[in-house]
Design a protein around this motif. Structure first.
Motif, PDB file in Angstrom:
ATOM      1  N   ASN B  44      -3.097   3.972 -10.493  1.00  0.00           N
ATOM      2  CA  ASN B  44      -2.460   4.477  -9.288  1.00  0.00           C
ATOM      3  C   ASN B  44      -2.654   5.971  -9.067  1.00  0.00           C
ATOM      4  N   GLN B  49      -3.976   5.027  -1.127  1.00  0.00           N
ATOM      5  CA  GLN B  49      -2.665   4.816  -0.500  1.00  0.00           C
ATOM      6  C   GLN B  49      -1.936   3.715  -1.253  1.00  0.00           C
ATOM      7  N   GLY B  50      -0.617   3.639  -1.058  1.00  0.00           N
ATOM      8  CA  GLY B  50       0.162   2.545  -1.633  1.00  0.00           C
ATOM      9  C   GLY B  50       0.465   2.675  -3.116  1.00  0.00           C
ATOM     10  N   ILE B  53       4.063   1.663  -3.906  1.00  0.00           N
ATOM     11  CA  ILE B  53       4.270   0.217  -3.766  1.00  0.00           C
ATOM     12  C   ILE B  53       3.740  -0.506  -4.993  1.00  0.00           C
ATOM     13  N   GLN B  54       2.528  -0.109  -5.380  1.00  0.00           N
ATOM     14  CA  GLN B  54       1.899  -0.723  -6.557  1.00  0.00           C
ATOM     15  C   GLN B  54       2.730  -0.449  -7.809  1.00  0.00           C
ATOM     16  N   ALA B  56       5.909   0.063  -7.917  1.00  0.00           N
ATOM     17  CA  ALA B  56       7.124  -0.748  -7.833  1.00  0.00           C
ATOM     18  C   ALA B  56       6.841  -2.180  -8.276  1.00  0.00           C
ATOM     19  N   GLU B  57       5.655  -2.674  -7.929  1.00  0.00           N
ATOM     20  CA  GLU B  57       5.278  -4.021  -8.393  1.00  0.00           C
ATOM     21  C   GLU B  57       5.221  -4.057  -9.919  1.00  0.00           C
ATOM     22  N   LYS B  75       8.519   3.988   0.907  1.00  0.00           N
ATOM     23  CA  LYS B  75       7.887   2.670   0.708  1.00  0.00           C
ATOM     24  C   LYS B  75       8.224   2.135  -0.682  1.00  0.00           C
ATOM     25  N   ARG B  78      11.793   0.882  -0.689  1.00  0.00           N
ATOM     26  CA  ARG B  78      11.955  -0.435  -0.069  1.00  0.00           C
ATOM     27  C   ARG B  78      11.482  -1.538  -1.022  1.00  0.00           C
ATOM     28  N   ALA B  79      10.350  -1.286  -1.693  1.00  0.00           N
ATOM     29  CA  ALA B  79       9.803  -2.290  -2.608  1.00  0.00           C
ATOM     30  C   ALA B  79      10.715  -2.485  -3.818  1.00  0.00           C
TER      31      ALA B  79
END
Lengths: 288, 120
Positions: B44, B49-50, B53-54, B56-57, B75, B78-79
Motif C-alpha cells: 500500500n 489510490q485506495g 481502503i486496502q 482496512a480490508e 474512506k 467508512r471501511a
C-alpha cells in the motif's frame, strides 16, 4: 495553403504554461477551412476564453460504476480482488463500493459469479460545443471534485468529425489524461520553453510520444529567455524544431486580453502558417 | 480482543506510525495472551489510490476489533466502520505507550474521520 487534411494533431508539452492553448488556438485560426478544436484539458478547459460565441446545450458524461444487489451477493470478494483501484472493499457482505475511485472498466460485474453487480451511471462532467467562424470547439469540463479525466476526454474525442482537421489541446503533464488525449492523435506538437524546467518536462513528453509511436516535433515558445539546452537536446535527439515564437511582451498582452496572436499581431501569422504546413507535411516530423 | 497498531517497527517499543493506509506495517496484538505479530503493508505504500481502503480490508481480515493509529481519513473510516472495527486516534510516540493509554481507558473511540484523504 492547399492542404486537404483530416488529421488529428495533439498539442502537448509536459510542463504546464508553456503555450499549448496559445499554439492550438492560433493554429486553428490560421487554417483557412473548417477545423475542430478539442479542449482535452478537462480539468481546466480554457480555449473558449479566446473564442467568440456562446456554448450550445451541454451533454452530461458518466462512467459505469458498480451497484451491488445485497440479495444476490454471497460475499466471496472476487470483485474487490479484481479492482486495481480499490474501489470495492470486501468488508462484510455486500462489499463497500467507493464510486469516486471507480474507473468504470466493468471488470467487477464480469468476475461476479452470482450476477450481483449491475452497472449504474455516475456523472463525471459535461461536453459542450461552440462555433466561432471556421473553428468548432468541443470542450470537456470535469465536475468539481471529480478526478476521472480520461473517460471524459474519450467522450470529447468521440464527438470528432473524422473528415475535418482536428487540433487536440492536451492537458499538461505526461499522466493518464495526456495519454488518453495522445492515443487518438496522428501527430503531436510538443510546446516547450527554453528553460531548465521546460527541458526537464520536454524530455518526459518526448518519451511519452515515442512510447505511443506518434510522429512529433517541437515548438519553442518565449525564445530568448533561459538557455540553449532545449536546442541542444533537440539537435542531439534528432527532433525537428517546427517553430520558434520569441519572447514578446505584446504577445503576453494579447493573450491576457483573450485575443489571438494571429489576429491582433498579424506579423506572426507566418509563424503559425509555416507551423501548420510543417505538421501536415509528411516526412517533416521525426520518424517513428 | 485483537488490536492493530500502525508502525514501521517490529515490537512494542517501536514508534506508532501516524499514518494508517500508508503505514509500513501493522502490529497485531492479542490482549488475552499478550502475544503479537507483525503484518506487512508494503503493497500500500506506493498505491496510486485506495491505500486506506486496502489497509482496512487487511485489518478486517486479521480479525481485529480495534485499530490504534495517528490519523484516519474518510474512506478508511467508512471501511473500518463497515467491518465493525473501533478506531482510536492518539499522538503518543510508541505502541507500548498507546497500549497503556488504551488499557487505562484514556482513548476515546472515534466517531468520524479526523483528517481529509491524502493528508500525509
Amino acid at each position: 495553403m492547399d492542404i486537404s487534411a483530416n488529421l488529428s494533431i495533439a498539442i502537448a508539452s509536459g510542463k504546464g504554461g508553456t503555450g499549448k492553448t496559445t499554439v492550438a488556438l492560433n493554429l486553428a485560426r490560421v487554417y483557412d477551412a473548417p477545423v475542430q478544436l478539442l479542449d482535452c484539458d478537462v480539468e481546466e478547459p480554457n480555449d473558449h476564453l479566446f473564442l467568440k460565441g456562446g456554448f450550445g446545450p451541454e451533454e452530461a458524461v458518466g462512467i459505469p460504476v458498480p451497484e451491488i444487489d445485497p440479495a444476490k451477493c454471497r460475499g466471496c470478494g472476487e470483485c474487490s480482488r479484481f479492482c486495481q483501484y480499490h474501489a470495492i472493499a470486501a468488508i462484510g457482505t455486500p462489499p463497500l463500493v467507493f464510486a469516486e475511485l471507480c474507473h468504470g472498466c466493468g471488470g467487477c460485474a464480469k468476475v461476479c459469479q452470482n450476477g450481483a453487480i449491475r452497472e449504474v451511471d455516475r456523472r463525471v462532467g459535461v461536453v459542450r460545443t461552440l462555433k466561432d467562424g471556421d473553428i468548432s470547439l468541443i470542450q470537456g469540463c470535469l465536475d468539481v471534485g471529480v478526478a476521472m479525466a480520461p473517460p471524459l476526454i474519450r467522450a470529447v474525442q468521440s464527438k470528432r468529425n473524422g473528415s475535418l482537421l482536428t487540433i487536440l489541446d492536451a492537458p499538461p503533464g505526461t499522466s493518464c489524461p495526456v495519454v488518453a488525449t495522445l492515443r487518438r492523435a496522428d501527430r503531436a506538437i510538443l510546446v516547450t520553453e527554453p528553460t531548465p524546467f521546460g527541458l526537464h518536462d520536454l524530455t518526459l513528453a518526448v518519451e511519452t510520444v515515442r512510447a505511443l509511436g506518434i510522429p512529433f516535433g517541437v515548438v519553442i515558445n518565449r525564445a530568448g529567455i533561459g538557455d540553449d539546452r532545449v536546442l541542444d537536446f533537440c539537435a542531439e535527439s534528432g527532433i525537428p524544431i517546427l517553430a520558434v515564437i520569441p519572447e514578446d511582451r505584446r504577445i503576453a498582452e494579447v493573450c491576457s486580453r483573450g485575443e489571438l496572436i494571429v489576429e491582433s499581431l498579424p506579423e506572426y501569422r507566418g509563424v503559425f502558417r509555416d507551423l501548420l504546413e510543417k505538421i501536415l507535411t509528411p516526412g517533416a516530423l521525426e520518424p517513428v | 480482543m485483537k488490536i492493530v497498531f500502525t508502525t514501521s517497527g517490529e515490537n512494542l517499543d517501536a514508534p506508532l506510525d501516524p499514518r494508517f493506509g500508508r503505514a509500513r506495517g501493522f502490529l497485531l496484538y492479542d490482549t488475552e495472551t499478550g502475544q503479537y505479530e507483525i503484518v506487512d503493508n508494503e503493497q500500500n505504500l506506493n498505491a496510486a489510490q485506495g491505500a486506506g481502503i486496502q489497509a482496512a480490508e487487511t485489518v478486517s481480515r486479521l480479525g481485529a476489533g480495534a485499530l490504534i493509529t495517528g490519523h484516519c481519513g474518510p474512506k478508511a473510516f467508512r471501511a473500518l466502520m463497515a467491518g465493525g472495527i473501533q478506531i482510536y486516534n492518539t499522538d503518543v510516540a510508541t505502541i507500548a505507550a498507546a497500549l497503556e493509554e488504551f488499557q487505562a481507558g484514556r482513548l476515546m473511540s472515534a466517531n468520524a474521520a479526523d483528517v481529509e484523504g491524502h493528508w500525509a
